[in-house]
Scaffold this motif. Structure first.
Motif, mmCIF file in Angstrom:
data_model
loop_
_atom_site.group_PDB
_atom_site.id
_atom_site.type_symbol
_atom_site.label_atom_id
_atom_site.label_comp_id
_atom_site.label_asym_id
_atom_site.label_seq_id
_atom_site.Cartn_x
_atom_site.Cartn_y
_atom_site.Cartn_z
ATOM 1 N N ALA A 157 21.766 -36.972 -22.260
ATOM 2 C CA ALA A 157 20.909 -35.765 -21.491
ATOM 3 C C ALA A 157 19.344 -35.649 -21.372
ATOM 4 O O ALA A 157 19.296 -35.434 -20.067
ATOM 5 C CB ALA A 157 21.227 -34.738 -21.698
ATOM 6 N N ASN A 158 19.187 -36.198 -22.662
ATOM 7 C CA ASN A 158 17.330 -36.353 -22.572
ATOM 8 C C ASN A 158 16.617 -37.091 -21.306
ATOM 9 O O ASN A 158 15.465 -36.474 -20.461
ATOM 10 C CB ASN A 158 17.352 -36.544 -23.650
ATOM 11 N N ILE A 159 17.404 -38.110 -21.731
ATOM 12 C CA ILE A 159 17.142 -38.817 -20.655
ATOM 13 C C ILE A 159 17.175 -38.618 -18.799
ATOM 14 O O ILE A 159 16.090 -38.656 -18.500
ATOM 15 C CB ILE A 159 17.323 -40.685 -20.989
ATOM 16 N N VAL A 219 7.175 -34.644 -21.412
ATOM 17 C CA VAL A 219 7.862 -35.501 -22.480
ATOM 18 C C VAL A 219 9.093 -35.462 -23.050
ATOM 19 O O VAL A 219 9.355 -34.573 -24.100
ATOM 20 C CB VAL A 219 7.080 -35.662 -23.642
ATOM 21 N N ASN A 220 10.427 -36.042 -23.207
ATOM 22 C CA ASN A 220 11.407 -35.612 -23.841
ATOM 23 C C ASN A 220 12.012 -36.043 -24.788
ATOM 24 O O ASN A 220 11.703 -38.135 -24.737
ATOM 25 C CB ASN A 220 12.963 -35.532 -22.728
ATOM 26 N N LEU A 221 12.266 -36.073 -26.202
ATOM 27 C CA LEU A 221 12.667 -36.458 -27.663
ATOM 28 C C LEU A 221 13.689 -36.819 -27.546
ATOM 29 O O LEU A 221 13.944 -35.922 -27.252
ATOM 30 C CB LEU A 221 12.085 -36.023 -28.589
ATOM 31 N N THR A 222 13.903 -38.418 -27.166
ATOM 32 C CA THR A 222 15.620 -38.369 -26.993
ATOM 33 C C THR A 222 15.736 -39.268 -28.746
ATOM 34 O O THR A 222 14.775 -39.135 -29.400
ATOM 35 C CB THR A 222 16.368 -39.038 -25.597
ATOM 36 N N ALA A 270 7.987 -36.658 -15.645
ATOM 37 C CA ALA A 270 8.393 -36.262 -17.016
ATOM 38 C C ALA A 270 8.980 -37.789 -17.276
ATOM 39 O O ALA A 270 9.163 -38.566 -16.674
ATOM 40 C CB ALA A 270 10.319 -35.525 -16.764
ATOM 41 N N PHE A 271 8.827 -38.110 -18.797
ATOM 42 C CA PHE A 271 9.467 -39.390 -19.788
ATOM 43 C C PHE A 271 10.141 -39.111 -20.382
ATOM 44 O O PHE A 271 10.173 -37.504 -21.334
ATOM 45 C CB PHE A 271 8.442 -40.086 -19.852
ATOM 46 N N SER A 272 11.024 -39.320 -21.489
ATOM 47 C CA SER A 272 12.351 -39.797 -22.102
ATOM 48 C C SER A 272 11.372 -40.677 -23.499
ATOM 49 O O SER A 272 11.194 -41.813 -23.740
ATOM 50 C CB SER A 272 13.416 -39.932 -22.173
ATOM 51 N N VAL A 273 11.612 -40.364 -24.878
ATOM 52 C CA VAL A 273 10.695 -40.532 -25.851
ATOM 53 C C VAL A 273 11.330 -41.131 -26.617
ATOM 54 O O VAL A 273 12.389 -40.042 -27.205
ATOM 55 C CB VAL A 273 9.706 -40.437 -26.617
ATOM 56 N N ASN A 274 12.160 -42.267 -27.450
ATOM 57 C CA ASN A 274 12.658 -42.753 -28.822
ATOM 58 C C ASN A 274 11.231 -42.449 -29.768
ATOM 59 O O ASN A 274 10.128 -43.455 -29.913
ATOM 60 C CB ASN A 274 13.165 -43.631 -29.085
ATOM 61 N N ASN A 287 10.657 -30.831 -28.033
ATOM 62 C CA ASN A 287 10.477 -30.945 -29.511
ATOM 63 C C ASN A 287 12.253 -30.983 -30.141
ATOM 64 O O ASN A 287 12.495 -31.350 -30.752
ATOM 65 C CB ASN A 287 9.769 -31.322 -30.277
ATOM 66 N N ALA A 288 12.227 -29.559 -29.619
ATOM 67 C CA ALA A 288 13.690 -28.954 -30.946
ATOM 68 C C ALA A 288 14.878 -29.202 -30.581
ATOM 69 O O ALA A 288 14.925 -29.832 -29.697
ATOM 70 C CB ALA A 288 13.540 -27.530 -30.176
#
Length: 242
Positions: A158-160, A100-103, A177-181, A56-57
């Motif tokens: 890069a997050n995605i 989970v990567n916040l993008t 792993a997943f990326s999320v708007n 999240n950072a």
């Protein structure tokens, strides 16, 4: 597709939590912050595994080009390399974990500038240049020099890509792993919780989610070759190999 097809941009976090209550109960969930210090603490946890990691950072739209102490443009260093490093340092605790990567939808502004990730140059290959259509749609000036939204967009791409390659490399260990708007303040963390909890998403590791559903990101953010290249670059920049 996610389990609940009716989830959308109006879905609230409480709705998601109620729908996936069984996936929350008894889980160890970690939301990241500082990197090496936090990683050392996590590795020392009594719990044998971390079930969910939410990266999240982040920073956004730094007015003047700024480099990290390691000499990397600060959006990329904070929004991507920090997460990359944290996951690699805590990998011993992540067997079977969901990450989970916040993008952001702002990823559409820029691909990864592999030849100039620090925004030093005024000429770069066409495929690394900001996306003109996205710049127009977001009302962002187009240019190859340092522009805060473009630097932010590169880090969000890069997050995605990180989620795609992470799922591929750690598949044998059950890590997905997943990326999320994350959406607006009304939606709060609803899409994040779908990515973290929905069991059906096991069928789509590396997926990008928006409005609580799997959707397509910009093509350059879904490119598997770019994901591999970014991983290799990230290893060099952090001096940390998985």
């Amino acid at each position: 597709m996610a389990t609940h097809s009716k989830f959308d941009g109006k879905t609230e976090a409480s709705d998601v939590a109620a729908a996936f209550a069984d996936q929350i109960r008894g889980k160890t969930i970690l939301v990241t912050g500082l990197i090496r210090e936090a990683a050392a603490t996590v590795v020392g946890y009594a719990e044998p595994t971390i079930d969910i990691v939410i990266n999240n950072a982040g920073v956004m739209n730094i007015p003047k080009r700024t480099l990290s102490p390691a000499g990397v443009e600060l959006h990329l260093a904070t929004n991507h390399l920090g997460h990359f490093l944290f996951v690699n340092l805590t990998k011993a605790k992540l067997s079977g974990a969901r990450i989970v990567n916040l993008t952001s939808n702002g990823h559409a502004l820029s691909p990864i500038r592999f030849s100039d990730y620090n925004f030093d140059k005024m000429e770069i290959p066409e495929e690394e240049q900001p996306a003109r259509a996205a710049c127009e749609a977001f009302g962002v000036p187009w240019g190859v020099g340092y522009l805060p939204p473009i630097a932010y967009g590169q880090s969000k791409t890069a997050n995605i890509l990180h989620a795609i390659e992470l799922s591929k490399r750690f598949k044998s260990e059950g890590i997905a792993a997943f990326s999320v708007n994350p959406g607006d303040s009304y939606q709060a963390v609803a899409t994040i919780l779908v990515a973290a909890l929905d069991p059906k998403l096991k069928e789509s590791p590396g997926a990008y989610l928006d409005n609580c559903q799997i959707t397509e990101a910009a093509p350059f953010a879904m490119n598997e070759i770019a994901a591999q290249r970014l991983w290799d670059l990230s290893e060099r920049l952090t001096a940390e190999r998985s």
